[in-house]
Design an enzyme around this catalytic site. Structure first.
Site, short mmCIF file in Angstrom:
data_model
loop_
_atom_site.label_atom_id
_atom_site.label_comp_id
_atom_site.label_asym_id
_atom_site.label_seq_id
_atom_site.Cartn_x
_atom_site.Cartn_y
_atom_site.Cartn_z
CG LEU A 83 -1.99 -1.01 1.40
CD1 LEU A 83 -2.73 -0.81 2.72
CD2 LEU A 83 -2.97 -0.96 0.23
CG ASP A 84 0.72 4.23 -3.05
OD1 ASP A 84 1.53 3.36 -3.41
OD2 ASP A 84 -0.02 4.86 -3.84
#
Length: 274
Positions: A83-84
């Protein structure tokens, strides 16, 4: 066999409302356990937390991998997706290298169903599919050895609008009011920053996106609602358990602060509504 969420030979704990409508500081950066069994562990990653050590931020000392390991008693965890940093929500790890390989292959083969929620600028279409190839975005340090001439890769995102609102605030000088939408996103591929770049391509950038978003609207949400985070949540992961062979669905809570923001926008304010 029926879909498994919390149960059947599995040790579990429901994650609380750890997320906030802010990028959390040193005293607030909390990661909560969503699911655990002998092979998998899933956590609710807060916005602002890196998944693992990165050359992009050498000074950072907190990472979701290490925090997850500490949370479950020191057992090693293996990442199977990412996930960013500014994205919150479901982050899945394997507890065994063979299981990690199986899950990584499942993600690559598009056998994992992912759902996100995003608050975007403007009134988005009711539904649609963004089929827009993305050129690989390279970081000067982390991707120094990557090919800058690599052709654009297939990238597909389906979406459905859930809510919309028009506020009596002239965030842009061109309009006396400002419009926003809440959309559910279904990425079919997993390119770097895909959702953020696709929504920007659709001219409905995600609020709080400092790279692909609209600074005026980011500032408005920061000043008017005290919200300085990316309003993108990895809400749900659905997949077949790699060992038990049963359907899994793991969901992250939106948290009280995000739900409070939704309520202020006139949208439902209960987890069950999303």
């Amino acid at each position: 066999m029926s879909e498994q969420t919390l149960g059947h030979q599995m040790k579990t704990q429901t994650g609380g409302s750890s997320d906030a409508c802010t990028t959390q500081d040193d005293g607030e950066m909390k990661l909560t356990l969503l699911y655990q069994d002998d092979w998998l562990v899933a956590v609710n990653k807060p916005s602002g937390l890196l998944v693992h050590r990165s050359w992009l931020d050498k000074a950072e000392t907190r990472f979701a991998m290490q925090m997850t390991r500490d949370l479950i008693g020191g057992r090693h965890v293996y990442p199977v997706h990412r996930l960013d940093r500014p994205t919150s929500g479901v982050l899945l790890f394997a507890l065994d290298p063979a299981v990690a390989r199986t899950l990584t292959e499942a993600f690559a083969a598009r056998q994992v169903h992912k759902e996100y929620l995003a608050l975007v600028r403007g009134w988005a279409p009711e539904q649609g599919v963004i089929d827009y190839p993305l050129k690989e975005q390279l970081d000067k340090i982390a991707d120094a050895m990557s090919d800058p001439d690599r052709p654009a890769q297939e990238a597909v995102t389906a979406f459905r609008r859930l809510h919309q609102v028009e506020l009596p605030h002239a965030v842009s000088k061109k309009h006396p009011t400002s419009r926003y939408s809440l959309v559910r996103l279904f990425p079919k591929t997993g390119r770097k920053h895909q959702l953020r770049r696709h929504l920007d391509h659709l001219f409905h950038p995600i609020v709080g996106d400092t790279t692909h978003g609209d600074g005026r609207h980011n500032r408005f949400f920061r000043e008017h609602y005290g919200c300085d985070r990316l309003l993108l949540v990895a809400r749900t992961l659905s997949f077949q358990h790699p060992v038990l062979k049963v359907p899994m669905r793991i969901q992250a809570p939106l948290g009280s602060h995000v739900l409070q923001l939704f309520a202020e926008l006139g949208w439902p304010a209960s987890e069950s509504d999303y």
